[in-house]
Design an enzyme around this catalytic site. Structure first.
Site, PDB file in Angstrom:
ATOM      1  N   MET A 141       0.856  -1.327   0.043  1.00 13.43           N
ATOM      2  CA  MET A 141      -0.195   0.259  -0.030  1.00 13.43           C
ATOM      3  C   MET A 141       0.746   1.335  -0.011  1.00 13.43           C
ATOM      4  SD  MET A 141      -3.368  -0.828   2.261  1.00 13.43           S
ATOM      5  CE  MET A 141      -2.813  -0.715   4.035  1.00 13.43           C
ATOM      6  N   GLY A 142       2.420   1.270  -0.137  1.00  9.52           N
ATOM      7  CA  GLY A 142       2.712   1.944  -0.702  1.00  9.52           C
ATOM      8  C   GLY A 142       3.472   2.790   0.894  1.00  9.52           C
TER       9      GLY A 142
ATOM     10  N   GLN B 142      -2.808 -12.490   7.413  1.00 10.59           N
ATOM     11  CA  GLN B 142      -3.200 -11.782   6.140  1.00 10.59           C
ATOM     12  C   GLN B 142      -2.867 -13.646   5.710  1.00 10.59           C
ATOM     13  OE1 GLN B 142      -2.858  -8.296   4.153  1.00 10.59           O
ATOM     14  NE2 GLN B 142      -0.792  -9.040   3.762  1.00 10.59           N
TER      15      GLN B 142
ATOM     16  N   MET C 119       8.065  -2.760  11.736  1.00  6.73           N
ATOM     17  CA  MET C 119       8.289  -1.287  10.790  1.00  6.73           C
ATOM     18  C   MET C 119       7.306  -1.152  10.056  1.00  6.73           C
ATOM     19  SD  MET C 119      12.449  -1.063   9.023  1.00  6.73           S
ATOM     20  CE  MET C 119      13.121  -0.378   9.921  1.00  6.73           C
ATOM     21  N   SER C 120       6.502  -0.506   9.897  1.00  5.55           N
ATOM     22  CA  SER C 120       5.230  -0.398   9.357  1.00  5.55           C
ATOM     23  C   SER C 120       5.155   1.049   8.918  1.00  5.55           C
ATOM     24  CB  SER C 120       4.047  -0.348  10.911  1.00  5.55           C
ATOM     25  OG  SER C 120       2.597  -0.225  10.345  1.00  5.55           O
ATOM     26  N   SER C 121       4.119   1.573   8.079  1.00  3.21           N
ATOM     27  CA  SER C 121       4.102   2.241   7.537  1.00  3.21           C
ATOM     28  C   SER C 121       2.726   3.450   8.386  1.00  3.21           C
ATOM     29  CB  SER C 121       2.952   2.599   6.183  1.00  3.21           C
ATOM     30  OG  SER C 121       3.675   1.799   5.073  1.00  3.21           O
TER      31      SER C 121
ATOM     32  N   HIS D  31       9.200  -3.522   3.691  1.00  5.31           N
ATOM     33  CA  HIS D  31       8.515  -3.545   2.073  1.00  5.31           C
ATOM     34  C   HIS D  31       9.944  -3.994   1.095  1.00  5.31           C
ATOM     35  CE1 HIS D  31       5.494  -0.774   3.192  1.00  5.31           C
ATOM     36  NE2 HIS D  31       4.668  -1.741   3.190  1.00  5.31           N
TER      37      HIS D  31
ATOM     38  N   GLN E 270     -10.511  -2.620   2.189  1.00  4.53           N
ATOM     39  CA  GLN E 270      -9.536  -3.819   3.261  1.00  4.53           C
ATOM     40  C   GLN E 270      -9.836  -2.660   4.796  1.00  4.53           C
ATOM     41  OE1 GLN E 270      -5.726  -4.511   1.119  1.00  4.53           O
ATOM     42  NE2 GLN E 270      -5.100  -3.703   3.259  1.00  4.53           N
TER      43      GLN E 270
HETATM   44  P1  AMP Z   1       1.717  -3.739   3.653  1.00  3.53           P
HETATM   45  O1  AMP Z   1       2.004  -1.496   2.714  1.00  3.53           O
HETATM   46  O2  AMP Z   1       1.683  -2.773   5.029  1.00  3.53           O
HETATM   47  O3  AMP Z   1       0.210  -3.241   2.695  1.00  3.53           O
HETATM   48  O4  AMP Z   1       1.680  -3.765   3.394  1.00  3.53           O
HETATM   49  C1  AMP Z   1       3.275  -4.411   2.531  1.00  3.53           C
HETATM   50  C2  AMP Z   1       3.898  -5.980   2.324  1.00  3.53           C
HETATM   51  O5  AMP Z   1       4.597  -5.700   3.103  1.00  3.53           O
HETATM   52  C3  AMP Z   1       2.846  -7.195   3.854  1.00  3.53           C
HETATM   53  O6  AMP Z   1       2.736  -8.094   3.040  1.00  3.53           O
HETATM   54  C4  AMP Z   1       3.531  -7.330   5.092  1.00  3.53           C
HETATM   55  O7  AMP Z   1       3.545  -8.447   5.925  1.00  3.53           O
HETATM   56  C5  AMP Z   1       5.088  -6.548   4.355  1.00  3.53           C
HETATM   57  N1  AMP Z   1       5.514  -5.791   5.013  1.00  3.53           N
HETATM   58  C6  AMP Z   1       4.792  -4.845   6.345  1.00  3.53           C
HETATM   59  N2  AMP Z   1       5.804  -4.173   7.514  1.00  3.53           N
HETATM   60  C7  AMP Z   1       6.536  -5.628   6.916  1.00  3.53           C
HETATM   61  C8  AMP Z   1       7.711  -5.150   8.365  1.00  3.53           C
HETATM   62  N3  AMP Z   1       7.951  -4.453   9.280  1.00  3.53           N
HETATM   63  N4  AMP Z   1       8.940  -6.922   7.917  1.00  3.53           N
HETATM   64  C9  AMP Z   1       8.333  -7.248   7.288  1.00  3.53           C
HETATM   65  N5  AMP Z   1       7.046  -7.477   6.318  1.00  3.53           N
HETATM   66  C10 AMP Z   1       6.703  -6.495   6.077  1.00  3.53           C
END
Ligand code: AMP
Length: 284
Positions: free
Chosen positions: A30-31, A153, A184-186, A37, A61
């Site tokens: 989702m960028g 997921q 890590m998370s957006s 990522h 979602q």
């Molecule tokens: P998102 O942009 O949050 O939908 O994440 C896109 C993909 O990146 C998904 O498969 C997430 O599980 C993965 N992802 C997000 N954060 C992490 C992280 N800290 N470590 C590994 N993969 C991640």
């Protein structure tokens, strides 16, 4: 690096790649890209001829009171990062090309979609399963890469891939963490300084619980109790959606840990919802 915005165009390109015998690795996102990522992107590049990264903030979602509008977006920064990684194609559709008027189909994986996050985000996994199915049909990847951070997921995606006979390998990549352990998370960008510091409780709690299981504790309820106590001690934690011990296959809560167990947490710090998990094996 090519940027494709129209599903039909992406589909045409994908067909051409298949005819040429090229393997494609897809990384759906989702960028607002971070190192988590990019770890998926690097793995996809290693294992495939062509790497496609999709960037699409998927409206279906998000619940009506969730952060769809405010979700971080950084197209310029993302494009630069993916260029540096040597990605071949960014697929960046707009909402109307993904969900045209009269769109009326959804993919729903029963039972496991209602557990854990599904209980607090009704319809979330239906939205995920539907968009990932569409991305698979458009990009036609050989392999698709997902992070272990979003454990449920992955369980949902693996289930519909199997049930619907999709010929795509689902590759699970480890969770990438900040130095202090925070996954890590957006969404981490929503946190102020105090909240960011408080968020370290999540990893500490998982680590503590994992050490208990490794030391031979098999009572899931006891481990859950310790997790809840640790989280409740952090005053910045405003809501605990769940924190406990689960079967990694069915996502049912485990009262007795017999082998592998999933330690999983979802909570809010202020208004920011954060999730994380850790897999652990009894006595190991
Ligand atoms: P998102 O942009 O949050 O939908 O994440 C896109 C993909 O990146 C998904 O498969 C997430 O599980 C993965 N992802 C997000 N954060 C992490 C992280 N800290 N470590 C590994 N993969 C991640």
């Amino acid at each position: 690096m090519e940027v494709i915005r129209i599903p039909r165009v992406m589909q045409g390109t994908s067909k051409g790649l298949i005819i040429k015998g090229k393997s494609t690795g897809l990384v759906p996102t989702m960028g607002a890209l971070h190192e988590g990522h990019l770890s998926l992107v690097r793995r996809a590049k290693e294992e495939n001829d062509i790497t496609v990264v999709s960037i699409f903030v998927n409206p279906i979602q998000f619940g009506p009171t969730e952060d769809f509008e405010s979700y971080p977006r950084d197209i310029e920064g993302d494009t630069e990062k993916l260029g540096k990684e040597g990605v071949d194609i960014i697929f960046m559709p707009d909402i109307h090309s993904m969900y045209p008027e009269k769109f009326s189909t959804s993919v729903e994986v029963q039972k496991i979609s209602e557990r854990l996050c599904g209980a607090f985000r009704p319809g979330h996994f239906r939205g995920v399963a539907t968009v990932v199915t569409k991305l698979f049909h458009v990009v036609k990847p050989t392999r698709s890469y997902f992070g272990a951070k979003d454990f449920q997921q992955i369980v949902v995606i693996k289930q519909f891939v199997k049930d619907l006979d999709m010929d795509i390998d689902i590759i699970v990549c480890p969770t990438i963490r900040e130095k202090d352990g925070l996954a890590m998370s957006s969404r981490n960008t929503y946190l102020n300084k105090e909240q960011r510091q408080a968020a370290t409780v999540i990893y500490r709690c998982l680590k503590e619980a994992s050490d208990l299981v490794k030391s031979g504790i098999i009572d899931g309820n006891h481990v859950k109790g310790v997790m809840q106590d640790t989280l409740l001690k952090e005053p910045e934690v405003s809501v605990i959606d769940y924190a406990g011990v689960y079967d990694p296959l069915t996502l049912d809560e485990l009262s007795e840990i017999k082998g592998d167990a999933l330690l999983a947490i979802a909570l809010k710090i202020g208004n920011t919802r954060l999730i994380d998990n850790m897999l652990v094996t009894k006595g190991r």
